[in-house]
Design an enzyme around this catalytic site. Structure first.
Site, PDB file in Angstrom:
ATOM      1  CB  CYS A  33      -0.955   0.019   1.183  1.00 39.67           C
ATOM      2  SG  CYS A  33      -0.124  -0.025   2.755  1.00 39.67           S
ATOM      3  CB  CYS A 102      12.561  10.365   0.714  1.00 39.11           C
ATOM      4  SG  CYS A 102      11.146  11.389   0.329  1.00 39.11           S
TER       5      CYS A 102
END
Ligand code: FES
Length: 144
Positions: A33, A102
């Site tokens: 997901c 990130c």
């Protein structure tokens, strides 16, 4: 937005792929997901002789994983455990502020892969170094 080093690693990432015979793997995120990074390591004589990755993420995450694997390759297990998010960002020459998060996929996934290797080593004598085996260790652990 991105510097040349980030763009270069994004466009031509190093060490992409799987290691089917990996000695350790570490994953951050969820492949079902969202963004994820999976790191594979191959270890010989306590050195990371190969490091590869699979990823689903933005350009910053891809560049981060690429340079992280470059940094980790050839390092000892101990040295690789010390690689931090900041080391990765510095090696890339910086990331935009809103992309700093990130980079946190990288070091954490690497550390998990090393922890996986260390845990497996306890149960796989073939991964142990000369003179080190479960029997000796267990006897030492039992001594007061
Ligand atoms: Fe999700 Fe960069 S990895 S925004």
């Amino acid at each position: 937005m991105y510097n040349n080093s980030v763009l270069e690693h994004f466009l031509n990432p190093h060490n992409v792929g799987r290691l089917p015979d990996a000695d350790g793997t570490g994953m951050i995120g969820d492949p079902d997901c969202g963004d994820y990074l999976k790191i594979y390591i191959k270890v010989r004589d306590e050195k990371l002789i190969d490091v590869k990755f699979e990823i689903f993420g933005c350009p910053a995450a891809i560049a981060t994983a690429s340079i992280l694997t470059d940094l980790a390759k050839g390092k000892s297990v101990e040295e690789a455990l010390k690689i931090s998010d900041l080391d990765v960002i510095k090696a890339l020459g910086g990331l935009p502020d809103r992309k700093i998060h990130c980079s946190s996929l990288g070091a954490e996934a690497l550390h998990k892969a090393i922890e996986d290797y260390l845990a497996k080593k306890e149960f796989r004598p073939s991964l142990k170094q000369d003179g080190e085996n479960l029997g000796e260790r267990n006897v030492r652990n039992l001594q007061p």
